[in-house]
Design a protein around this motif. Structure first.
Motif, PDB file in Angstrom:
ATOM      1  N   LEU A   1      47.352  51.273  22.720  1.00 23.62           N
ATOM      2  CA  LEU A   1      46.714  50.105  23.333  1.00 23.62           C
ATOM      3  C   LEU A   1      47.570  49.533  24.458  1.00 23.62           C
ATOM      4  O   LEU A   1      47.037  49.095  25.491  1.00 23.62           O
ATOM      5  CB  LEU A   1      46.453  49.040  22.271  1.00 23.62           C
ATOM      6  CG  LEU A   1      45.345  49.359  21.263  1.00 23.62           C
ATOM      7  CD1 LEU A   1      45.249  48.266  20.207  1.00 23.62           C
ATOM      8  CD2 LEU A   1      43.999  49.534  21.970  1.00 23.62           C
ATOM      9  N   SER A   2      48.878  49.537  24.291  1.00 28.00           N
ATOM     10  CA  SER A   2      49.760  49.054  25.358  1.00 28.00           C
ATOM     11  C   SER A   2      49.616  49.915  26.607  1.00 28.00           C
ATOM     12  O   SER A   2      49.578  49.402  27.737  1.00 28.00           O
ATOM     13  CB  SER A   2      51.214  49.059  24.876  1.00 28.00           C
ATOM     14  OG  SER A   2      51.395  48.190  23.778  1.00 28.00           O
ATOM     15  N   THR A   3      49.527  51.217  26.417  1.00 30.29           N
ATOM     16  CA  THR A   3      49.330  52.118  27.556  1.00 30.29           C
ATOM     17  C   THR A   3      47.975  51.886  28.210  1.00 30.29           C
ATOM     18  O   THR A   3      47.857  51.889  29.444  1.00 30.29           O
ATOM     19  CB  THR A   3      49.444  53.576  27.095  1.00 30.29           C
ATOM     20  OG1 THR A   3      50.733  53.786  26.494  1.00 30.29           O
ATOM     21  CG2 THR A   3      49.280  54.524  28.263  1.00 30.29           C
ATOM     22  N   LEU A   4      46.956  51.670  27.401  1.00 31.13           N
ATOM     23  CA  LEU A   4      45.620  51.424  27.941  1.00 31.13           C
ATOM     24  C   LEU A   4      45.593  50.153  28.775  1.00 31.13           C
ATOM     25  O   LEU A   4      45.049  50.141  29.891  1.00 31.13           O
ATOM     26  CB  LEU A   4      44.616  51.326  26.794  1.00 31.13           C
ATOM     27  CG  LEU A   4      43.174  50.994  27.184  1.00 31.13           C
ATOM     28  CD1 LEU A   4      42.592  52.089  28.072  1.00 31.13           C
ATOM     29  CD2 LEU A   4      42.311  50.798  25.939  1.00 31.13           C
ATOM     30  N   TYR A   5      46.189  49.085  28.272  1.00 31.46           N
ATOM     31  CA  TYR A   5      46.209  47.828  29.018  1.00 31.46           C
ATOM     32  C   TYR A   5      47.035  47.959  30.301  1.00 31.46           C
ATOM     33  O   TYR A   5      46.712  47.329  31.316  1.00 31.46           O
ATOM     34  CB  TYR A   5      46.782  46.707  28.147  1.00 31.46           C
ATOM     35  CG  TYR A   5      45.959  46.422  26.908  1.00 31.46           C
ATOM     36  CD1 TYR A   5      44.579  46.573  26.921  1.00 31.46           C
ATOM     37  CD2 TYR A   5      46.565  46.016  25.718  1.00 31.46           C
ATOM     38  CE1 TYR A   5      43.821  46.322  25.791  1.00 31.46           C
ATOM     39  CE2 TYR A   5      45.816  45.758  24.583  1.00 31.46           C
ATOM     40  CZ  TYR A   5      44.445  45.914  24.622  1.00 31.46           C
ATOM     41  OH  TYR A   5      43.690  45.674  23.503  1.00 31.46           O
ATOM     42  N   SER A   6      48.081  48.757  30.259  1.00 32.53           N
ATOM     43  CA  SER A   6      48.893  48.958  31.460  1.00 32.53           C
ATOM     44  C   SER A   6      48.167  49.802  32.495  1.00 32.53           C
ATOM     45  O   SER A   6      48.311  49.591  33.701  1.00 32.53           O
ATOM     46  CB  SER A   6      50.219  49.633  31.084  1.00 32.53           C
ATOM     47  OG  SER A   6      50.950  48.871  30.149  1.00 32.53           O
ATOM     48  N   ALA A   7      47.378  50.769  32.024  1.00 30.90           N
ATOM     49  CA  ALA A   7      46.713  51.702  32.939  1.00 30.90           C
ATOM     50  C   ALA A   7      45.533  51.077  33.661  1.00 30.90           C
ATOM     51  O   ALA A   7      45.224  51.449  34.800  1.00 30.90           O
ATOM     52  CB  ALA A   7      46.253  52.940  32.176  1.00 30.90           C
ATOM     53  N   VAL A   8      44.869  50.136  33.007  1.00 28.21           N
ATOM     54  CA  VAL A   8      43.686  49.538  33.623  1.00 28.21           C
ATOM     55  C   VAL A   8      43.999  48.203  34.278  1.00 28.21           C
ATOM     56  O   VAL A   8      43.181  47.678  35.011  1.00 28.21           O
ATOM     57  CB  VAL A   8      42.561  49.348  32.584  1.00 28.21           C
ATOM     58  CG1 VAL A   8      42.145  50.694  32.020  1.00 28.21           C
ATOM     59  CG2 VAL A   8      42.987  48.424  31.456  1.00 28.21           C
TER      60      VAL A   8
END
Length: 313
Positions: free
Chosen positions: A306-313
């Motif tokens: 989830l941290s990666t997802l929030y950073s990517a978008v």
């Protein structure tokens, strides 16, 4: 036909038109270089799929023993190395054999240094390949597609690192992978981007500014954790805990501010200027963070995802 003075008949002369019309057959090569290259790329892709699937068992409960996941990580380490070497014009066979040898030692002996070394190599080359595998794109849809491919490649590197499950200290491990990935990508981009020629004052300013921001973020985060006041450290920890409890993850500053924007910008810039590779080089910051996200044995897979997802978008 004519007769010679000795009574023998002279051989008939071949007409010029017959000689010119005859074309001797030329045998085609059994394997063309183009076909061999296509077969090599297809083989790497299939090996990547197989290694990714096997290594994923380290983060998804399917009932497989942990040692099987390490086999997948070893395959991915070799694929990442071969991919980077092929993309940069290096000797892919030599480097692949060396990494395969290191991975074999790690699998057979489970020595701490071999496991840690194989994990570092996997994360480094996986992060670099995630940037190098992208293609220039001018349209928004094409940029998004290449960006997604880079994230997928970095995700496979993170899964491989989790499969190795090497005994490492996460902060030191992350710094080591980041430095190694930066050194590798800058050496490759120097050739792909034709050195610093053509960057201009604006391009040099952007590169120096990006490096300065990265250094400030790394030094500041380390300084705050080590020498910061208890009130400041507690405030940061409380914010992280609140975000984790509320949305399940926390965006990472290095990915949000440097890594992912630089990667997207570089992909779009390369469609017009090869110097866009220099912007892409800073994208390795984001892919390195992704690749090392599951290095700690205590890492929460859902939180990291989830941290990666929030950073990517």
């Amino acid at each position: 036909m004519t007769e010679t003075s000795g009574g023998r008949r002279a051989a008939p002369r071949r007409r010029t038109s017959d000689t010119l019309s005859y074309i001797p057959p030329v045998r085609e090569p059994r394997f063309s270089m183009k076909a061999l290259r296509a077969a090599g790329v297809s083989g790497l892709f299939l090996a990547w799929l197989a290694g990714f699937a096997v290594a994923t068992t380290s983060v998804v409960a399917v009932g497989f023993p942990d040692r099987y996941a390490r086999y997948g990580a070893a395959v991915l380490a070799v694929v990442f190395t071969a991919g980077v070497a092929r993309r940069s014009g290096g000797r892919s066979t030599l480097w692949s054999v060396l990494v395969a040898l290191l991975s074999t030692i790690a699998l057979l002996t489970e020595w701490a240094w071999a496991m840690a070394g194989a994990s570092v190599v996997t994360a480094t080359f996986g992060a670099v390949l995630a940037v190098l595998i992208t293609r220039p794109a001018s349209r928004v849809s094409s940029v998004v597609r290449e960006y997604a491919i880079a994230l997928l490649m970095a995700t496979s590197a993170a899964v491989a690192v989790a499969a190795w499950n090497a005994p490492v200290v996460h902060q030191r491990y992350y710094i080591l992978v980041l430095v190694a990935a930066f050194a590798t990508i800058f050496g490759i981009v120097w050739g792909l981007g034709a050195g610093l020629h053509g960057l201009g004052r604006r391009g040099v300013t952007l590169i120096v500014g990006g490096a300065a921001v990265l250094a400030v973020l790394l030094v500041y985060s380390t300084f705050v954790r080590t020498y910061g006041s208890p009130e400041l450290v507690n405030a940061i920890d409380e914010t992280v805990v609140w975000l984790r409890d509320t949305i399940g993850g926390v965006p990472r500053p290095t990915e949000v501010l440097i890594g992912f924007p630089a990667l997207v910008w570089g992909i779009s810039t390369r469609s017009n200027r090869r110097q866009g590779w220099w912007m892409c080089a800073f994208g390795v910051v984001g892919t390195s963070v992704m690749a090392t996200g599951l290095a700690s044995p205590n890492a929460d897979v859902t939180y990291v995802a989830l941290s990666t997802l929030y950073s990517a978008v």
